[in-house]
Enzyme design. Structure first.
Site, PDB file in Angstrom:
ATOM      1  N   HIS A  18       0.834  -1.187   0.000  1.00 49.29           N
ATOM      2  CA  HIS A  18       0.000   0.000   0.000  1.00 49.29           C
ATOM      3  C   HIS A  18       0.878   1.250   0.000  1.00 49.29           C
ATOM      4  O   HIS A  18       2.092   1.170   0.219  1.00 49.29           O
ATOM      5  CB  HIS A  18      -0.941   0.002   1.218  1.00 49.29           C
TER       6      HIS A  18
HETATM    7  P1  TYD Z   1      -1.661  -2.914   7.730  1.00 45.74           P
HETATM    8  O1  TYD Z   1      -1.212  -1.487   7.769  1.00 45.74           O
HETATM    9  O2  TYD Z   1      -2.508  -3.334   6.580  1.00 45.74           O
HETATM   10  O3  TYD Z   1      -0.418  -3.881   7.834  1.00 45.74           O
HETATM   11  P2  TYD Z   1       0.862  -4.052   6.874  1.00 45.74           P
HETATM   12  O4  TYD Z   1       0.944  -2.853   6.000  1.00 45.74           O
HETATM   13  O5  TYD Z   1       1.973  -4.175   7.815  1.00 45.74           O
HETATM   14  O6  TYD Z   1       0.708  -5.299   6.096  1.00 45.74           O
HETATM   15  O7  TYD Z   1      -2.428  -3.207   9.100  1.00 45.74           O
HETATM   16  C1  TYD Z   1      -2.981  -4.448   9.423  1.00 45.74           C
HETATM   17  C2  TYD Z   1      -4.226  -4.224  10.260  1.00 45.74           C
HETATM   18  O8  TYD Z   1      -3.927  -3.546  11.490  1.00 45.74           O
HETATM   19  C3  TYD Z   1      -5.268  -3.373   9.532  1.00 45.74           C
HETATM   20  O9  TYD Z   1      -6.550  -3.946   9.803  1.00 45.74           O
HETATM   21  C4  TYD Z   1      -5.172  -2.041  10.187  1.00 45.74           C
HETATM   22  C5  TYD Z   1      -4.672  -2.335  11.589  1.00 45.74           C
HETATM   23  N1  TYD Z   1      -3.789  -1.278  12.119  1.00 45.74           N
HETATM   24  C6  TYD Z   1      -4.232  -0.470  13.154  1.00 45.74           C
HETATM   25  O10 TYD Z   1      -5.363  -0.598  13.655  1.00 45.74           O
HETATM   26  N2  TYD Z   1      -3.380   0.488  13.654  1.00 45.74           N
HETATM   27  C7  TYD Z   1      -2.142   0.684  13.146  1.00 45.74           C
HETATM   28  O11 TYD Z   1      -1.393   1.560  13.635  1.00 45.74           O
HETATM   29  C8  TYD Z   1      -1.695  -0.147  12.046  1.00 45.74           C
HETATM   30  C9  TYD Z   1      -0.344   0.033  11.434  1.00 45.74           C
HETATM   31  C10 TYD Z   1      -2.566  -1.112  11.572  1.00 45.74           C
END
Ligand code: TYD
Length: 135
Positions: A47
């Protein structure tokens, strides 16, 4: 890739690095999160963010981070608490090759906001084209 080298404040007792907003991290740190225990062969990220800036620091183990500005993809292996990788806005990021002991600490300039994410690569490229078009 914008790597930040944190000053090594260690001594004969062991290592120490210090991270301070607007000093060795170029923004106010509003949120800190940690990625750990990543299962074998799992990649994360995929992303970009509209406004968020981040610094990723691998405080244990190692992982590879790929940054893509829509034109060029660059990758870096992070494996030291002494090195941070700056990730600006509108940069597509992927995280690969986590060792089982990897602990990735991420400092973020904003609170969590799902609306700030772009999770589709084609939407990311469209956004980049729009930005380039207006500058
Ligand atoms: P995501 O940012 O998609 O993870 P990555 O980019 O590391 O693969 O986050 C995974 C899940 O956690 C998503 O449902 C959002 C949640 N999340 C939060 O609630 N707070 C946060 O600070 C972060 C980074 C993620």
């Amino acid at each position: 890739m914008e790597m930040i080298n944190f000053e090594d404040l260690g001594d004969s007792r062991g290592g120490l690095v210090s991270i301070e907003e607007h000093k060795n991290v170029p923004f106010e740190i509003k949120r800190v999160y940690c990625i750990y225990g990543v299962k074998k062969n799992v990649s994360r990220g995929f992303h970009s963010h509209k406004n968020l800036e981040q610094v990723a620091i691998c405080i244990n183990g190692s992982c590879t981070i790929v940054l893509d500005d829509g034109l060029i993809k660059r990758s870096a292996v992070l494996s030291s608490p002494k090195t941070g990788l700056y990730i600006g806005k509108n940069i597509w990021r992927e995280m690969h090759d986590f060792t089982s002991d990897c602990v990735l600490l991420v400092l973020a300039s904003e609170l969590y906001d799902e609306d700030d994410y772009i999770r589709s690569y084609s939407e990311f490229l469209k956004k980049i084209e729009n930005i380039r078009g207006v500058t």
